[in-house]
Design an enzyme around this catalytic site. Structure first.
Site, PDB file in Angstrom:
ATOM      1  CE  LYS A 250     -17.955  48.014  -7.999  1.00 15.51           C
ATOM      2  NZ  LYS A 250     -16.995  48.941  -7.089  1.00 15.51           N
TER       3      LYS A 250
ATOM      4  CD  GLN B 153     -16.713  49.864  -3.832  1.00 10.90           C
ATOM      5  OE1 GLN B 153     -16.420  48.931  -4.717  1.00 10.90           O
ATOM      6  NE2 GLN B 153     -17.248  50.975  -3.910  1.00 10.90           N
TER       7      GLN B 153
ATOM      8  CG  ASP C 294     -11.637  50.664  -9.788  1.00  9.82           C
ATOM      9  OD1 ASP C 294     -12.876  50.928 -10.134  1.00  9.82           O
ATOM     10  OD2 ASP C 294     -11.361  50.360  -8.877  1.00  9.82           O
TER      11      ASP C 294
HETATM   12  N1  GUN Z   1     -16.073  53.703  -4.755  1.00 11.48           N
HETATM   13  C1  GUN Z   1     -17.115  54.266  -5.700  1.00 11.48           C
HETATM   14  N2  GUN Z   1     -16.929  54.291  -6.850  1.00 11.48           N
HETATM   15  C2  GUN Z   1     -15.931  53.432  -6.943  1.00 11.48           C
HETATM   16  C3  GUN Z   1     -15.263  52.691  -8.055  1.00 11.48           C
HETATM   17  O1  GUN Z   1     -15.705  52.996  -9.357  1.00 11.48           O
HETATM   18  N3  GUN Z   1     -14.187  52.123  -7.973  1.00 11.48           N
HETATM   19  C4  GUN Z   1     -13.852  51.691  -6.636  1.00 11.48           C
HETATM   20  N4  GUN Z   1     -12.643  50.870  -6.416  1.00 11.48           N
HETATM   21  N5  GUN Z   1     -14.544  52.116  -5.585  1.00 11.48           N
HETATM   22  C5  GUN Z   1     -15.381  52.905  -5.716  1.00 11.48           C
END
Ligand code: GUN
Length: 282
Positions: free
Chosen positions: A52, A96, A119
């Protein structure tokens, strides 16, 4: 043989579009900014977070990275989210998942200001999605829709079958397909005649987390197949929820694993950061 939907290529196109729009914004003295919060040291989460950060750098989005120890309390995490909610600089907040067991995930997601919820997990944004009015759509579901549309497939009037009903993929992808005028059926572990329903699909989206679950006899000739699954096989290699080798022979278009839906999630996250920043500045 099916055409392969190249998620790497399409995600790159989206990141390039975001980068271009970020450059436009910079002429007005505006730079989007994403805060990413990681609690603990789960190796998979560390990889996601690193990717990211890299995507932010590529697109010209500023990233604020918070790597907190496993022992961080729920109260401390909520306080950080609150601080970021009130920060003028930060446009998007991503916590996350999964979080350590002693922290209530729902409580944390609810704390994020909906306009900064890049998200798309906050119930407010989920509600907007269900009435077809969301600005911030959950990234993986939105990525599935982009893959379908950018492959030249019109969803209108298509029979769409979603396998899986999770809050983060199955349900929102069903709502998005409906917004695109598809006729949507959702299958799950308690569904009767799953094979027959899947076989009626013009567009089949699979997100159940079961290695090679969808076999050729569950797929209609010429179907478009989107595989959201990422499973690690005994030999260490990744595979999807669809038996690619079998289904490829029947589908008209299919996403591979890896290199299909996977790279789209981060591209759509970058797009959400841009949308959030624009909304907050205009
Ligand atoms: N963990 C695995 N995929 C994601 C996601 O798309 N967003 C977040 N915040 N955590 C994750």
């Amino acid at each position: 043989m099916a055409g392969i939907i190249d998620g790497k290529k399409i995600s790159q196109e989206i990141k390039d579009e975001v980068k271009e729009k970020v450059e436009q914004l910079s002429k007005k003295g505006i730079q989007p900014c994403l805060a990413v919060i990681l609690v603990g040291d789960d190796p998979a989460s560390q990889v996601y977070v690193r990717n990211k950060k890299r995507a932010c750098e590529y697109c010209g989005i500023k990233s604020l990275n918070y790597e907190l120890p496993e022992e961080t309390t729920e109260k401390e995490l909520l306080a950080l989210v609150d601080e970021l909610n009130n920060s003028k600089e930060c446009n998007g907040i991503l916590v996350q998942l999964p979080l350590p067991k002693h922290i209530d995930e729902n409580k944390v997601l609810l704390k994020i200001k909906p306009e900064k919820d890049v998200d798309g997990f906050h119930p407010y944004n989920v509600g907007l999605l269900s009435i077809g009015k969301a600005d911030l759509k959950a990234c993986t579901p939105a990525g599935c829709i982009e893959l379908i549309k950018r492959s030249g497939v019109d969803i209108t009037r298509k029979n769409c079958v979603v396998v899986g009903r999770s809050n983060i993929v199955g349900k929102p992808v069903g709502m998005l397909l409906l917004s695109e005028n598809g006729t949507v059926t959702t299958c799950h572990s308690k569904t009767k005649n799953m094979s027959e329903i899947c076989k009626s699909a013009d567009i089949l989206v699979v997100a159940i987390g079961k290695e090679k679950f969808i076999k050729a006899d569950m797929v209609k000739e010429g179907a478009v197949v989107i595989d959201v699954g990422i499973n690690r096989m005994e030999n260490g290699k990744l595979c999807g929820d669809v038996d690619f080798a079998e289904v490829e022979k029947k589908a008209s278009l299919i996403t591979p694993v890896p290199g299909g839906v996977g790279p789209m999630t981060i591209a759509m996250l970058m797009n959400n950061c841009l949308i959030a920043c624009k909304k907050q500045n205009m």
